[in-house]
Scaffold this motif. Structure first.
Motif, PDB file in Angstrom:
ATOM      1  N   GLN A  87       0.891  -1.257   0.023  1.00 49.72           N
ATOM      2  CA  GLN A  87      -0.070   0.088  -0.074  1.00 49.72           C
ATOM      3  C   GLN A  87       0.691   1.476   0.094  1.00 49.72           C
ATOM      4  O   GLN A  87       1.934   1.205   0.773  1.00 49.72           O
ATOM      5  N   LEU A  88       0.520   2.248  -1.025  1.00 46.24           N
ATOM      6  CA  LEU A  88       1.606   3.294  -1.179  1.00 46.24           C
ATOM      7  C   LEU A  88       1.638   4.183   0.283  1.00 46.24           C
ATOM      8  O   LEU A  88       2.966   4.668   0.612  1.00 46.24           O
ATOM      9  N   SER A  89       0.624   4.422   0.974  1.00 40.06           N
ATOM     10  CA  SER A  89       0.800   5.048   2.269  1.00 40.06           C
ATOM     11  C   SER A  89       1.696   4.344   3.410  1.00 40.06           C
ATOM     12  O   SER A  89       2.655   4.998   4.129  1.00 40.06           O
ATOM     13  N   LYS A  90       1.599   2.898   3.084  1.00 41.34           N
ATOM     14  CA  LYS A  90       2.599   2.155   4.100  1.00 41.34           C
ATOM     15  C   LYS A  90       3.984   2.346   3.496  1.00 41.34           C
ATOM     16  O   LYS A  90       4.951   2.442   4.302  1.00 41.34           O
ATOM     17  N   ILE A  91       4.319   2.325   2.331  1.00 39.59           N
ATOM     18  CA  ILE A  91       5.514   2.304   1.493  1.00 39.59           C
ATOM     19  C   ILE A  91       6.251   3.738   2.116  1.00 39.59           C
ATOM     20  O   ILE A  91       7.350   3.720   2.302  1.00 39.59           O
ATOM     21  N   LYS A  92       5.454   4.783   1.826  1.00 36.79           N
ATOM     22  CA  LYS A  92       6.097   6.117   2.368  1.00 36.79           C
ATOM     23  C   LYS A  92       6.489   5.992   3.884  1.00 36.79           C
ATOM     24  O   LYS A  92       7.613   6.679   4.416  1.00 36.79           O
ATOM     25  N   LYS A  93       5.644   5.307   4.675  1.00 37.60           N
ATOM     26  CA  LYS A  93       6.078   5.183   6.080  1.00 37.60           C
ATOM     27  C   LYS A  93       7.095   4.243   6.282  1.00 37.60           C
ATOM     28  O   LYS A  93       7.987   4.723   7.054  1.00 37.60           O
TER      29      LYS A  93
ATOM     30  N   ASP B   5      -8.740   3.846   0.442  1.00 36.96           N
ATOM     31  CA  ASP B   5      -7.486   4.652   1.091  1.00 36.96           C
ATOM     32  C   ASP B   5      -7.389   3.979   2.463  1.00 36.96           C
ATOM     33  O   ASP B   5      -6.424   4.399   3.245  1.00 36.96           O
ATOM     34  N   LEU B   6      -8.186   2.993   3.030  1.00 39.13           N
ATOM     35  CA  LEU B   6      -7.882   2.523   4.480  1.00 39.13           C
ATOM     36  C   LEU B   6      -6.582   1.811   4.291  1.00 39.13           C
ATOM     37  O   LEU B   6      -6.659   0.949   3.373  1.00 39.13           O
ATOM     38  N   GLU B   7      -5.898   1.990   5.298  1.00 38.91           N
ATOM     39  CA  GLU B   7      -4.784   1.046   5.631  1.00 38.91           C
ATOM     40  C   GLU B   7      -5.386  -0.579   6.125  1.00 38.91           C
ATOM     41  O   GLU B   7      -6.355  -0.540   6.753  1.00 38.91           O
ATOM     42  N   THR B   8      -4.936  -1.564   5.428  1.00 41.12           N
ATOM     43  CA  THR B   8      -5.453  -3.040   6.047  1.00 41.12           C
ATOM     44  C   THR B   8      -4.578  -3.728   6.561  1.00 41.12           C
ATOM     45  O   THR B   8      -3.192  -3.356   6.516  1.00 41.12           O
ATOM     46  N   PRO B   9      -4.756  -4.937   7.230  1.00 41.27           N
ATOM     47  CA  PRO B   9      -6.374  -5.203   7.516  1.00 41.27           C
ATOM     48  C   PRO B   9      -7.509  -4.358   8.086  1.00 41.27           C
ATOM     49  O   PRO B   9      -6.811  -3.474   9.069  1.00 41.27           O
ATOM     50  N   ALA B  10      -8.655  -3.844   7.828  1.00 40.58           N
ATOM     51  CA  ALA B  10      -9.239  -2.772   8.501  1.00 40.58           C
ATOM     52  C   ALA B  10     -10.752  -3.461   8.723  1.00 40.58           C
ATOM     53  O   ALA B  10     -11.080  -4.115   7.813  1.00 40.58           O
ATOM     54  N   LEU B  11     -11.162  -3.293   9.905  1.00 40.17           N
ATOM     55  CA  LEU B  11     -12.761  -3.786   9.958  1.00 40.17           C
ATOM     56  C   LEU B  11     -13.742  -2.729   9.487  1.00 40.17           C
ATOM     57  O   LEU B  11     -13.800  -1.743   9.650  1.00 40.17           O
ATOM     58  N   ILE B  12     -14.489  -3.163   8.706  1.00 37.33           N
ATOM     59  CA  ILE B  12     -15.495  -2.617   7.834  1.00 37.33           C
ATOM     60  C   ILE B  12     -16.873  -2.820   8.351  1.00 37.33           C
ATOM     61  O   ILE B  12     -17.613  -4.077   8.307  1.00 37.33           O
ATOM     62  N   THR B 257      -8.921  -6.158   3.027  1.00 29.96           N
ATOM     63  CA  THR B 257      -7.535  -6.783   2.855  1.00 29.96           C
ATOM     64  C   THR B 257      -7.063  -6.223   1.523  1.00 29.96           C
ATOM     65  O   THR B 257      -7.670  -6.044   0.634  1.00 29.96           O
ATOM     66  N   THR B 258      -5.561  -6.372   1.566  1.00 28.64           N
ATOM     67  CA  THR B 258      -4.839  -5.639   0.326  1.00 28.64           C
ATOM     68  C   THR B 258      -4.284  -7.042  -0.202  1.00 28.64           C
ATOM     69  O   THR B 258      -3.724  -7.860   0.375  1.00 28.64           O
ATOM     70  N   VAL B 259      -4.154  -7.028  -1.819  1.00 29.21           N
ATOM     71  CA  VAL B 259      -3.367  -8.190  -2.194  1.00 29.21           C
ATOM     72  C   VAL B 259      -2.084  -7.787  -2.391  1.00 29.21           C
ATOM     73  O   VAL B 259      -1.816  -6.555  -2.871  1.00 29.21           O
TER      74      VAL B 259
END
Lengths: 353, 353
Positions: A87-93, B5-12, B257-259
């Motif tokens: 995730q791009l936001s994580k990569i920046k972190k 835009d949410l960082e994952t894992p996130a509860l939705i 979740t993100t791939v």
């Protein structure tokens, strides 16, 4: 404070058993070519990570960016995120974090490498990369020497990135019950990774680190292993899943529980699956016959047997899985016999992002 | 903010499905003799508890003292701890808490009743008691009408305590797959508790509340039920375990979740068993064929199928069990379509004591 004064459920660490486990791992790796890079996913406790570093660990392995941030905050200077972060936001972190520590991440795709490079360049930092190689987990990682080399070449060309070596974690063997199978598969992987290292180095890239290995497979590794960094985590705690492999580590982690209801044929406690990781099976109730049937619900654990327990008595569970149990708790109470001698924060609790 | 835009894992939480579930439960209970006393163990979110009270819930059910304290802090005035609390330090906290709200606890043993009375007397508060009756869970509760009456008599004689009624939770039927069995067992329990209430009242004790009932059994109850308070929790969220019963509630809770890695035959995501309660089985990955094999490890979830996913794409899981999933997270993101419209704190996260 005495152990029986704790409100339950409470996570308990037996200090003597814990230290014996630290010593046993040191002894296993002494006079080998391998160093310990213990996995943070098991303890999520920066106090423990610092102890492991003091004892000579090469750095700390973790699974997620959130854990890496937690470790950096605690002053750990060499951190491996043994995972792909996309995730791009994580990569920046990650690029920011790499300013304050020697940070390594795993990669297995070109587009991810390119984004890590862009972020590192922008942040003015350096991100170290292990290319992940698939050794049987059927999860992440490339499948062939050629794919591996291709990614190493790309990393090498990318500003802000440094090719660090190979990630080859054989998680599918960690809990293999047959010692013969564990040995055979460890040898197979060892040979495959030895070949990979040779191939990559012959093509001009220095392999500084080869990471992998678990509590279940460390004993099987040869003294002159291709692996440089063993990523075992559970050895400090153990659990019922590992207990069944008779690895010689001690059960040091327990969940303390209170008897809240009794009948002639049952003991009901205040600890259920909301305080015990259940993904690797049932816990063991200590103090009752081991073959007694049990029933676990969210906040209750019942064991069916004749017994002498009374209301308010205390029982200990050995968790089925230490890592997912620690993940639920906010603190670990350290005990020596009946005395509570310390309380450590689970600083990485819930940091799954 | 958009969901992606949410960082994952996130509860939705899908707001529309959630509201439909609230409406469906209201409709089910309308024109019956039963009120809703929703269970906090499922959501651990004081925002949701307050909504349920606003909609007419008689109070909130919870499992532990820590949850009750969390509810009281949020201003909930009628709280049932549907459990036995036996540790002396906790009993004292209960007596204190009872000063600020109408507090009910469950009991099934004389010595516990005596200690609650001593604590209430000392604190100058009143604790309301439901005697728990065992209806098939093989957990807590008395087994006979006579034992029940004996405890009601003791409560009645004890200063600081008020006999409130019967707790009779049939958790063993909540996930029973056969609707016929659910109906038959619900009728059997209904009759047994009707008899108990009559017996207790004939012996001079008013039964103000009869608590129990779950998302899985509420539909089976007669309109003029002996139960006054339905303690369903999961109906607002649903999960894969309940989904299989076709109860007509909607799946409103998901883990985003993100791939993080792909191959031709697999999708690997950044969400594993540290972000999904696994005690009632596997989650469902949405967007892939439902019969695809999956592999869950601590921080990875892999699904094996041909697919068109790319790195960084988002997937949704339906958790196997909503209650133990929420228990791991610190917040719930509320969404309407692609928009994140709110973020609610899981205020009772980890409050298992």
């Amino acid at each position: 404070m005495k152990i029986n004064d704790l409100e339950t459920p409470a996570l308990i660490l037996d200090r003597k058993a814990f230290e014996a486990n630290l010593d046993k791992m040191d002894a296993l790796l002494k006079n080998t070519s391998m160093k310990l890079r213990p996995h943070y996913k098991s303890n999520k406790c920066s106090e423990i990570a610092k102890m492991q570093i003091t004892r000579g660990a090469s750095g700390i392995t973790c699974a997620k960016l959130g854990e890496a941030e937690d470790l950096a905050k605690a002053g750990i200077k060499n951190i491996l995120i043994a995972n792909q972060v996309v995730q791009l936001s994580k990569i920046k972190k990650i690029a920011e974090l790499a300013k304050s520590c020697y940070l390594i991440v795993c990669v297995d795709k070109t587009e991810n490498i390119v984004e890590l490079s862009l972020a590192a360049t922008e942040a003015g930092s350096q991100i170290h990369c292990l290319v992940e190689y698939e050794v049987g987990m059927k999860r992440c990682g490339v499948d062939t020497y050629e794919e591996f080399l291709e990614l190493a070449k790309i990393i090498d060309k990318c500003d802000g990135l440094v090719f660090e070596g190979i990630q080859a974690y054989a998680g599918h063997m960690a809990h293999e019950h047959s010692k013969e199978v564990r040995i055979a598969e460890t040898i197979r992987i060892e040979n495959e990774i030895t070949g990979l290292k040779k191939y990559v180095e012959e093509n001009g890239f220095k392999v500084k680190e080869v990471g992998g290995g678990s509590t279940g497979t460390v004993e099987q590794k040869p003294k002159e292993s291709v692996y440089t960094d063993i990523q075992a985590g559970s050895y400090i705690f153990m659990d019922n899943a590992y207990r069944q492999l008779n690895l010689g580590f001690k059960n040091a982690l327990f969940v303390l529980t209170t008897v809240i209801s009794t009948k002639k044929d049952r003991v009901v406690t205040d600890t259920g699956v909301k305080s015990l990781g259940m993904d690797q099976g049932n816990p063991i109730f200590l103090g009752v016959p081991e073959d007694s049937p049990i029933s676990m619900s969210e906040e209750h654990g019942a064991v069916y047997c004749e017994h002498n327990f009374n209301l308010n008595d205390k029982l200990l569970y050995i968790p089925g899985h230490c890592c997912t149990t620690v993940n639920i708790f906010d603190e670990i109470y350290v005990v020596d016999g009946d005395d509570v001698i310390d309380c450590w924060k689970v600083t990485g609790r819930g940091k799954a992002q």
